[in-house]
Structure formats: structure tokens, C-alpha cells
Write a protein that holds these residues in place. Structure first.
Motif, short mmCIF file in Angstrom:
data_model
loop_
_atom_site.label_atom_id
_atom_site.label_comp_id
_atom_site.label_asym_id
_atom_site.label_seq_id
_atom_site.Cartn_x
_atom_site.Cartn_y
_atom_site.Cartn_z
N THR A 248 118.12 94.30 70.66
CA THR A 248 118.79 94.44 69.37
C THR A 248 118.86 95.90 68.96
N SER B 143 122.49 92.52 65.75
CA SER B 143 122.41 93.89 65.22
C SER B 143 123.42 94.13 64.12
N TYR C 281 122.67 89.72 70.96
CA TYR C 281 122.00 90.88 70.37
C TYR C 281 123.01 91.78 69.66
N HIS D 67 113.54 90.73 72.53
CA HIS D 67 114.61 90.54 71.55
C HIS D 67 114.79 91.81 70.70
N THR E 269 124.05 88.65 76.35
CA THR E 269 123.90 89.94 75.68
C THR E 269 124.57 89.95 74.31
#
Length: 348
Positions: free
Chosen positions: A286, A317, A313, A282, A310
Motif C-alpha cells: 500500500t 492507497s 493495494y 499489506h 496488485t
């Protein structure tokens, strides 16, 4: 016969035994078969306890099973499903328990035993993706993966610094290459390409059977070189990359469960109990999103079949939100400057 021995309730429900054998014959992974068998056996046992025929069970009967799951404490203690409950299995665990039940009823429909699926995943159409307007019995909660803060990550590294060469390189590869637990523990010596600092993740070890080749950094390469020198003192045989050094299993491939125990011990020592074998993956994905990697590049690196996975992430972020905020603030700033400029001479 083996399936019946592991789950005796299947011996009393012929169609259930046939359904599970189909998955075995299709070559599904042993862990998948185990999860399907345990999940369906649990449901069938509830049906027997309540006097319900699983072949004719309705949505209300499956709802009773869901109610039991929401009130059952987890393996590690109670887990809050809702603020009001204070107990019960987590939403994701309940969803997993319902998967084999739903697939079993899909099979019964395909065999012409019944006309509908009481689990409520939508109308079944052979050869097509499941879907439809019917809602599931349990609303699916989609949560962002947990990742440690910078301070927590440093605490973890402080603990790892005193660990064995094997543990240090495993954690480095897990993060650097975004590896899942099984992918990491299943690495073989011939999966490495030290000259180009690349690792081959074999299809049979991945979650979705997609093979990929991923790079690792020079720092991880140095740790790997040190570990390979140490590994030669344990065994010079080619094969599993990470070997057990216990007296009972000396020189044998390190198991998933041993690695989980190692990571759990590190997490507790670092006072970050949420840290797990999947956290490094993870965190890696990220960080790639934070660095501005394009979504399809991250999906390829991670081995995701769909970019939907996807996107979690990307959201975690905050990259897209930050970019949009910066753009909107820029426009707002330009508007304010323009408005201020318009004041010139208006008061005369």
C-alpha cells in the motif's frame, strides 16, 4: 496409506482417495494437501451423515454443506457473516472450504464419472480456464486488506522496540521486502546479498512458485548485521536464517507457528488485535502505491502473477481516486474562473 490414516473417511470413498493422491503426485505443497484433505473429508463426512452419495450429489446437497458452514462458529469464536446472522465462518473461509469440493467434482467430470459440477463454478471444459454464466453457491465478498493507522503502527513499533534482535529484523524484513510469512521464515543465509542489500525469495517458498529478488533498506541492513552477529552465538552453521533459541529446539529453524505466536503477542500488547503476520506485506504494498509506483512494478516486487491482486493495494492507497479528484477539481476550478471572467462587462 498415509492419506487414509490421516483422513479415514477417504478409505470409504475410493475416488476421493485417488483424487487427493493425484495432487500429492503432482508435488503440491504439504500445506495445500492438508487443506484439500481436511476440506474434502469434512464434506464427505457430511454426506455420510445425511445418507448422500457424493458421486451423485446435486447442487442442493452441496448447498446443505454451505448452510452448515455459515452457521458454524469460527476457531476463535463467532464471526459475523451477515448483519442478520451474528455467527458462522467468514466468507473467505467458506470459499476456501468449497475449493477442494469443487476440484473433486472437476476430477470426477474429467474421469467421466459425472457430467456436471454441483458447486457451480461454471461449465467444465478440459484444458481451459473454468468459467461460465452459472453463479457460485456463495457470493464472493471482496474486501480491501486491513492496514494499521499511523498511530497503531507506532504502537506496534513501541512494543517491538523491546523485542529480541531476531524479532526486530524479521519484522523489518517482512515490511521492507513485502514478504509473506512462509517466505520470511524460510529465508536461508545464502539468500542474502548484503553487499547490494538484496534478498532472494526462492520459488519453492512462494505462494505461486515465482522466484524474485527484492531490495531492503540501509536501516534494515543495520538490523540484519546486528542479528547475524547474534546468530553466530546460536549457531555458526549455514542454513536457515532465523533460528529458534528455545531449550527444546535450540539452533533449529524457526517455525511458521512460532513466528505467528510472536506477532500475535505483539499485536495484543500494542492493542491492535487485527495485526497479523501478513499485515506488514499489506502495508508495504500500500505504501508503494501511495508513493506512486507503477502497478506492474508493484506486482513484480510482490511476486504477483497477475496485476489483479496488485490492484487491491492501488485502491486501498486511494492513489487513483485522489488523482482523479484533483483533476476533476482542477477542471471545476477552471470552469468557475472562466464563468467569473465572463461576468466582466455583462452588467454594464
Amino acid at each position: 496409506m498415509e492419506l487414509v490414516e490421516r483422513w479415514p473417511v477417504l478409505d470409504r470413498h475410493e475416488m476421493a482417495a485417488v483424487w487427493l493422491q493425484v495432487w500429492v503426485d503432482l508435488g503440491r505443497a504439504a500445506r495445500t494437501i492438508d487443506a484439500y484433505g481436511r476440506g474434502l473429508a469434512e464434506y464427505l463426512e457430511m454426506c455420510e451423515r445425511l445418507g448422500v452419495d457424493p458421486l451423485t450429489a446435486g447442487r442442493a446437497d452441496v448447498a446443505v454443506y454451505v448452510r452448515e458452514l455459515t452457521r458454524r462458529p469460527g476457531r476463535l469464536g463467532v464471526n459475523v457473516v451477515s448483519i442478520e446472522s451474528g455467527a458462522g465462518l467468514a466468507n473467505a473461509t467458506i470459499q476456501q472450504r468449497l475449493v477442494p469440493v469443487r476440484l473433486f467434482y472437476d476430477f470426477l467430470m474429467e474421469e467421466g464419472v459425472r457430467q456436471s459440477n454441483p458447486v457451480g463454478r461454471g461449465r467444465y471444459t478440459a484444458g481451459r480456464t473454468f468459467g461460465g454464466g452459472q453463479r457460485g453457491l456463495v457470493p464472493r465478498l471482496t474486501k480491501l486488506p486491513w492496514i494499521p493507522t499511523d498511530e497503531q503502527w507506532l504502537s506496534i513499533l513501541d512494543v517491538v522496540r523491546s523485542e529480541s534482535a531476531r524479532t526486530r529484523v524479521m519484522l523489518a524484513l517482512a515490511y521492507d521486502c513485502g514478504l509473506r510469512r512462509e517466505e520470511l521464515c524460510s529465508l536461508r543465509t545464502d539468500d542474502l546479498d548484503p553487499g547490494h542489500r538484496m534478498v532472494r525469495v526462492r520459488a519453492e517458498t512462494t505462494k505461486n512458485r515465482l522466484e524474485r529478488v527484492v531490495p531492503y533498506s540501509a536501516v534494515t541492513g543495520a538490523l540484519l548485521s546486528g542479528y547475524l552477529a547474534h546468530r553466530a552465538t546460536v549457531s555458526r552453521m549455514r542454513g536457515a536464517l532465523f533460528l529458534s533459541e528455545s531449550r527444546r529446539n535450540h539452533g533449529q529453524a524457526l517455525t511458521l507457528w512460532t513466528w505467528s505466536k510472536v506477532v500475535r503477542r505483539i499485536a495484543l500488547a500494542a492493542q491492535t488485535p487485527r495485526f497479523s503476520t501478513h499485515t506488514t506485506r499489506h502495508l508495504c504494498l500500500t505504501d508503494l502505491a501511495r508513493m506512486g509506483w507503477e502497478i506492474h512494478a508493484i506486482a513484480t516486487f510482490a511476486g504477483h502473477r497477475s496485476t489483479e491482486s496488485t490492484m487491491r493495494y492501488i485502491h486501498l492507497s486511494g492513489r487513483d481516486l485522489s488523482a482523479r479528484l484533483a483533476a476533476s477539481m482542477s477542471q471545476l476550478h477552471a470552469w468557475r474562473v472562466a464563468a467569473l471572467a465572463a461576468l466582466d462587462g455583462t452588467g454594464q
